[in-house]
Design a protein around this motif. Sequence first.
Motif, mmCIF file in Angstrom:
data_model
loop_
_atom_site.group_PDB
_atom_site.id
_atom_site.type_symbol
_atom_site.label_atom_id
_atom_site.label_comp_id
_atom_site.label_asym_id
_atom_site.label_seq_id
_atom_site.Cartn_x
_atom_site.Cartn_y
_atom_site.Cartn_z
ATOM 1 N N LEU A 1 19.817 -17.168 -23.611
ATOM 2 C CA LEU A 1 18.651 -17.309 -24.483
ATOM 3 C C LEU A 1 18.748 -16.319 -25.642
ATOM 4 O O LEU A 1 18.435 -16.662 -26.794
ATOM 5 N N ARG A 2 19.200 -15.129 -25.360
ATOM 6 C CA ARG A 2 19.379 -14.123 -26.418
ATOM 7 C C ARG A 2 20.393 -14.592 -27.454
ATOM 8 O O ARG A 2 20.176 -14.455 -28.659
ATOM 9 N N ASP A 3 21.514 -15.164 -26.993
ATOM 10 C CA ASP A 3 22.518 -15.706 -27.909
ATOM 11 C C ASP A 3 21.906 -16.798 -28.791
ATOM 12 O O ASP A 3 22.158 -16.849 -29.999
ATOM 13 N N ASP A 4 21.090 -17.655 -28.169
ATOM 14 C CA ASP A 4 20.446 -18.718 -28.931
ATOM 15 C C ASP A 4 19.502 -18.133 -29.974
ATOM 16 O O ASP A 4 19.483 -18.585 -31.130
ATOM 17 N N ALA A 5 18.714 -17.123 -29.584
ATOM 18 C CA ALA A 5 17.782 -16.500 -30.530
ATOM 19 C C ALA A 5 18.533 -15.912 -31.725
ATOM 20 O O ALA A 5 18.124 -16.107 -32.881
ATOM 21 N N GLU A 6 19.618 -15.221 -31.465
ATOM 22 C CA GLU A 6 20.422 -14.656 -32.560
ATOM 23 C C GLU A 6 20.984 -15.770 -33.443
ATOM 24 O O GLU A 6 20.945 -15.663 -34.671
ATOM 25 N N ARG A 7 21.474 -16.836 -32.836
ATOM 26 C CA ARG A 7 22.004 -17.962 -33.607
ATOM 27 C C ARG A 7 20.922 -18.581 -34.480
ATOM 28 O O ARG A 7 21.116 -18.806 -35.673
ATOM 29 N N VAL A 8 19.761 -18.845 -33.885
ATOM 30 C CA VAL A 8 18.653 -19.453 -34.627
ATOM 31 C C VAL A 8 18.277 -18.583 -35.823
ATOM 32 O O VAL A 8 18.121 -19.075 -36.938
ATOM 33 N N LEU A 9 18.144 -17.293 -35.585
ATOM 34 C CA LEU A 9 17.745 -16.390 -36.664
ATOM 35 C C LEU A 9 18.820 -16.251 -37.739
ATOM 36 O O LEU A 9 18.496 -16.138 -38.923
ATOM 37 N N LYS A 10 20.074 -16.266 -37.348
ATOM 38 C CA LYS A 10 21.153 -16.169 -38.332
ATOM 39 C C LYS A 10 21.258 -17.438 -39.180
ATOM 40 O O LYS A 10 21.557 -17.375 -40.366
ATOM 41 N N GLU A 11 20.997 -18.593 -38.575
ATOM 42 C CA GLU A 11 21.143 -19.871 -39.283
ATOM 43 C C GLU A 11 19.892 -20.285 -40.056
ATOM 44 O O GLU A 11 19.971 -21.125 -40.940
ATOM 45 N N TRP A 12 18.745 -19.715 -39.725
ATOM 46 C CA TRP A 12 17.480 -20.134 -40.313
ATOM 47 C C TRP A 12 17.368 -19.703 -41.771
ATOM 48 O O TRP A 12 17.653 -18.552 -42.111
ATOM 49 N N SER A 13 16.959 -20.625 -42.620
ATOM 50 C CA SER A 13 16.723 -20.316 -44.037
ATOM 51 C C SER A 13 15.242 -20.005 -44.220
ATOM 52 O O SER A 13 14.398 -20.905 -44.159
ATOM 53 N N ALA A 14 14.940 -18.751 -44.432
ATOM 54 C CA ALA A 14 13.556 -18.324 -44.606
ATOM 55 C C ALA A 14 12.986 -18.932 -45.888
ATOM 56 O O ALA A 14 13.683 -19.007 -46.902
ATOM 57 N N PRO A 15 11.712 -19.361 -45.858
ATOM 58 C CA PRO A 15 11.120 -20.006 -47.028
ATOM 59 C C PRO A 15 10.721 -19.051 -48.150
ATOM 60 O O PRO A 15 10.454 -19.500 -49.262
ATOM 61 N N ASP A 16 10.671 -17.727 -47.866
ATOM 62 C CA ASP A 16 10.290 -16.772 -48.913
ATOM 63 C C ASP A 16 10.789 -15.373 -48.534
ATOM 64 O O ASP A 16 11.341 -15.165 -47.449
ATOM 65 N N GLY A 17 10.568 -14.422 -49.406
ATOM 66 C CA GLY A 17 11.052 -13.062 -49.197
ATOM 67 C C GLY A 17 10.438 -12.353 -48.008
ATOM 68 O O GLY A 17 11.124 -11.598 -47.302
ATOM 69 N N ASP A 18 9.148 -12.572 -47.758
ATOM 70 C CA ASP A 18 8.504 -11.951 -46.605
ATOM 71 C C ASP A 18 9.094 -12.466 -45.299
ATOM 72 O O ASP A 18 9.333 -11.692 -44.365
ATOM 73 N N GLN A 19 9.329 -13.776 -45.249
ATOM 74 C CA GLN A 19 9.919 -14.359 -44.037
ATOM 75 C C GLN A 19 11.367 -13.905 -43.872
ATOM 76 O O GLN A 19 11.819 -13.665 -42.752
ATOM 77 N N GLU A 20 12.087 -13.734 -44.975
ATOM 78 C CA GLU A 20 13.463 -13.235 -44.900
ATOM 79 C C GLU A 20 13.480 -11.810 -44.357
ATOM 80 O O GLU A 20 14.317 -11.465 -43.513
ATOM 81 N N ALA A 21 12.544 -10.982 -44.793
ATOM 82 C CA ALA A 21 12.469 -9.614 -44.290
ATOM 83 C C ALA A 21 12.179 -9.610 -42.784
ATOM 84 O O ALA A 21 12.772 -8.816 -42.042
ATOM 85 N N LEU A 22 11.305 -10.498 -42.334
ATOM 86 C CA LEU A 22 11.026 -10.601 -40.898
ATOM 87 C C LEU A 22 12.255 -11.087 -40.130
ATOM 88 O O LEU A 22 12.547 -10.584 -39.041
ATOM 89 N N ARG A 23 12.954 -12.064 -40.692
ATOM 90 C CA ARG A 23 14.170 -12.575 -40.046
ATOM 91 C C ARG A 23 15.152 -11.434 -39.800
ATOM 92 O O ARG A 23 15.689 -11.274 -38.691
ATOM 93 N N LEU A 24 15.372 -10.618 -40.803
ATOM 94 C CA LEU A 24 16.298 -9.492 -40.677
ATOM 95 C C LEU A 24 15.760 -8.449 -39.687
ATOM 96 O O LEU A 24 16.529 -7.888 -38.893
#
Length: 176
Positions: free
Chosen positions: A3-26
């Motif tokens: 599940l952890r591997d999946d979470a990292e994959r999802v977060l690495k592949e996800w295109s954040a819709p704005d700068g605030d979401q990108e900061a949260l992704r990181l």
Amino acid sequence: MTLRDDAERVLKEWSAPDGDQEALRLRYLEFLAAHPDGMWKPCADGHMTASALIVDTARERVLLTLHRKLNMWLQTGGHCEPEDVTLAAAALREAHEESGVAGLTLLPGGPVGLDLHHTPCAWHLDVQYVALAPEGAVPAISEESLDLRWYGYDAVAGVADESVALLMERTRARLA
């Protein structure tokens, strides 16, 4: 894959819709790197959670739950469990458990947003999805809810907090 591997994959592949979401992704990725137990509720510094905003078949209303502990109208969601193999599966399981609606499916394209919030148990690093309800879906209140109600898109901001209103806007954008 864990599940952890999946979470990292999802977060690495996800295109954040704005700068605030990108900061949260990181921030989420940094959190996982620093916390080997960051997927699970016992992690005192916080943990990943998965949620889903349930949309009706006509795509005109969303199902919100009046959370028993928080006494707030929210989307369905919660803690990851050992049987969850993906974040998407965790979101779908939580949506079914809290709504009683069988046959939910997640909107393709992965998460629609991220939300970091503090709860009585710890910080939640929530990964938010959209679940589509089947025709004729009949919700059933669970032990975690005081109530369940369908709300028109424009009514959500009047009953829920800002995080749910933002999720509603991201959902509308994804559905458009």
